[in-house]
Design a protein around this motif. Structure first.
Motif, PDB file in Angstrom:
ATOM      1  N   UNK A  31       0.879  -1.394   0.059  1.00  0.00           N
ATOM      2  CA  UNK A  31       0.007   0.067  -0.110  1.00  0.00           C
ATOM      3  C   UNK A  31       0.749   1.238  -0.028  1.00  0.00           C
ATOM      4  N   UNK A  32       2.262   1.286  -0.368  1.00  0.00           N
ATOM      5  CA  UNK A  32       2.746   2.344  -0.329  1.00  0.00           C
ATOM      6  C   UNK A  32       2.569   3.386  -1.132  1.00  0.00           C
ATOM      7  N   UNK A  33       2.161   2.992  -2.443  1.00  0.00           N
ATOM      8  CA  UNK A  33       1.809   3.891  -3.312  1.00  0.00           C
ATOM      9  C   UNK A  33       0.125   3.981  -3.171  1.00  0.00           C
ATOM     10  N   UNK A  34      -0.440   3.194  -2.750  1.00  0.00           N
ATOM     11  CA  UNK A  34      -1.908   3.191  -2.710  1.00  0.00           C
ATOM     12  C   UNK A  34      -2.261   4.359  -1.836  1.00  0.00           C
ATOM     13  N   UNK A  35      -1.679   4.525  -0.776  1.00  0.00           N
ATOM     14  CA  UNK A  35      -1.967   5.376   0.276  1.00  0.00           C
ATOM     15  C   UNK A  35      -1.016   6.710   0.097  1.00  0.00           C
ATOM     16  N   UNK A  36      -0.462   6.923  -0.972  1.00  0.00           N
ATOM     17  CA  UNK A  36       0.128   7.859  -1.059  1.00  0.00           C
ATOM     18  C   UNK A  36      -0.256   9.200  -1.695  1.00  0.00           C
ATOM     19  N   UNK A  37      -1.413   8.900  -2.308  1.00  0.00           N
ATOM     20  CA  UNK A  37      -2.163   9.805  -3.095  1.00  0.00           C
ATOM     21  C   UNK A  37      -3.735   9.747  -3.146  1.00  0.00           C
ATOM     22  N   UNK A  38      -4.521  10.767  -3.326  1.00  0.00           N
ATOM     23  CA  UNK A  38      -6.002  10.277  -3.290  1.00  0.00           C
ATOM     24  C   UNK A  38      -6.239   9.567  -4.472  1.00  0.00           C
ATOM     25  N   UNK A  39      -7.264   8.358  -4.244  1.00  0.00           N
ATOM     26  CA  UNK A  39      -7.840   7.420  -4.949  1.00  0.00           C
ATOM     27  C   UNK A  39      -9.237   7.388  -5.063  1.00  0.00           C
ATOM     28  N   UNK A  40      -9.987   8.628  -5.418  1.00  0.00           N
ATOM     29  CA  UNK A  40     -11.274   8.699  -5.577  1.00  0.00           C
ATOM     30  C   UNK A  40     -12.061   7.971  -6.134  1.00  0.00           C
ATOM     31  N   UNK A  41     -11.519   7.227  -7.172  1.00  0.00           N
ATOM     32  CA  UNK A  41     -12.106   6.280  -7.841  1.00  0.00           C
ATOM     33  C   UNK A  41     -12.660   4.680  -7.224  1.00  0.00           C
ATOM     34  N   UNK A  42     -11.855   4.591  -6.216  1.00  0.00           N
ATOM     35  CA  UNK A  42     -11.729   3.342  -5.406  1.00  0.00           C
ATOM     36  C   UNK A  42     -12.798   3.409  -4.133  1.00  0.00           C
ATOM     37  N   UNK A  43     -13.480   2.084  -4.062  1.00  0.00           N
ATOM     38  CA  UNK A  43     -14.662   1.961  -3.033  1.00  0.00           C
ATOM     39  C   UNK A  43     -14.189   0.480  -2.205  1.00  0.00           C
ATOM     40  N   UNK A  44     -13.567  -0.245  -2.645  1.00  0.00           N
ATOM     41  CA  UNK A  44     -13.274  -1.404  -2.118  1.00  0.00           C
ATOM     42  C   UNK A  44     -11.826  -1.923  -1.933  1.00  0.00           C
ATOM     43  N   UNK A  45     -11.146  -2.246  -0.979  1.00  0.00           N
ATOM     44  CA  UNK A  45      -9.742  -2.697  -0.796  1.00  0.00           C
ATOM     45  C   UNK A  45      -9.939  -4.338  -0.613  1.00  0.00           C
ATOM     46  N   UNK A  46      -9.148  -4.973  -1.281  1.00  0.00           N
ATOM     47  CA  UNK A  46      -8.925  -6.549  -0.888  1.00  0.00           C
ATOM     48  C   UNK A  46      -7.513  -6.634  -0.510  1.00  0.00           C
ATOM     49  N   UNK A  47      -7.669  -6.759   0.757  1.00  0.00           N
ATOM     50  CA  UNK A  47      -6.271  -6.998   1.600  1.00  0.00           C
ATOM     51  C   UNK A  47      -5.686  -8.434   1.353  1.00  0.00           C
ATOM     52  N   UNK A  48      -4.475  -8.551   0.913  1.00  0.00           N
ATOM     53  CA  UNK A  48      -3.804  -9.843   0.338  1.00  0.00           C
ATOM     54  C   UNK A  48      -3.068 -10.480   1.554  1.00  0.00           C
TER      55      UNK A  48
END
Length: 273
Positions: A31-48
């Motif tokens: 998640x280092x990139x995922x949480x580095x900037x807004x991801x307004x198109x996302x509604x669900x995370x699938x934790x691996x």
């Protein structure tokens, strides 16, 4: 950064529990990139992480690296002494423009899936003949070489819902003698060219060019080429359009450094014969 559009986090524990992929989904590993900037198109995370894949497995045929293996775990791997290419692991880990905090979180699979030219895990696994196992969204599997997995800057073969499961490094590649070269515009800058050469037991030489090019380029020679043959092969197989262009280096400079570093690698490997 908080992702305030996320309404659900799924925690599958085996492949059969992976939810059906829908628009707005994203895989979560480091998640280092995922949480580095807004991801307004996302509604669900699938934790691996709850899949609990073994980070690193040394077997009779080579090394298997789980996509969720962190950079820190890979860097700490105690390699068998016959793995002559083992220093490449530490060299590529240190080619990251990242702190130790990122090392402990960022994953090898994430680096491949971001598919940035300067991704050093791409450089490492492509140079060592790595093969990716991809879990397809339809339940099937696909195996593809790392050099073919990345198709361009921030582009790869994955389609929506596909998941990178692991990267397998064959034992033969790990036993090859290798030479590493990397350069950046600044002392601690992003790689502008990262080249790895290796020498097989029968004298064949392979050269992998990354960072200076938008995608990995592999060159193979039946024996160590002379300087002229090497230059001609690079110019033939790496057209000018493939050299990457951004604030970390212009294409003409990247091409020049690719030719220079390739010759340094050739000379080093020649001295090992």
């Amino acid at each position: 950064m908080d992702l305030n559009t996320i309404t659900e986090v799924a925690h599958p524990q085996k492949r059969e529990q992976l939810p059906v992929w829908t628009a707005g989904d994203a895989w979560l590993a480091g998640g280092t990139w995922l949480f580095s900037e807004p991801q307004v198109h996302l509604t669900r995370l699938i934790d691996l992480t709850d899949l609990k894949w073994p980070a690193l497995t040394i077997g009779e045929t080579g090394l298997t690296i789980a996509a969720t293996c962190t950079v820190a775990q890979l860097d700490a791997l105690a390699c068998p002494p016959e793995w002559l290419a083992a220093p490449l692991i530490n060299q590529c880990c240190r080619a990251f423009l990242a702190s130790f905090k990122i090392w402990k979180t960022a994953t090898v699979g994430g680096n491949l899936c971001m598919s940035l030219p300067a991704g050093p895990m791409i450089s490492l696994t492509a140079a060592l003949d790595g093969v990716c196992t991809v879990w397809k969204a339809d339940g099937s599997e696909r195996r593809v070489g790392v050099a073919d997995f990345v198709t361009g800057n921030n582009r790869n073969v994955l389609t929506p819902g596909d998941l990178l499961r692991q990267i397998e490094i064959p034992l033969a590649a790990l036993k090859r003698r290798a030479a590493f070269r990397q350069i950046s515009l600044t002392l601690l800058g992003r790689s502008a060219a990262l080249l790895i050469g290796s020498l097989g037991s029968e004298g064949a030489m392979a050269l992998t060019v990354t960072a200076s090019t938008a995608r990995p380029v592999r060159l193979s020679f039946s024996q160590i080429p002379d300087p002229r043959e090497l230059r001609e092969a690079i110019r033939e197989h790496i057209p000018d359009a493939i050299y990457h262009d951004d604030v970390h280096g212009k294409p003409a400079w990247r091409k020049h450094m690719t030719l220079r570093l390739a010759e340094e690698i050739r000379a080093e490997l020649q001295g090992l014969v």
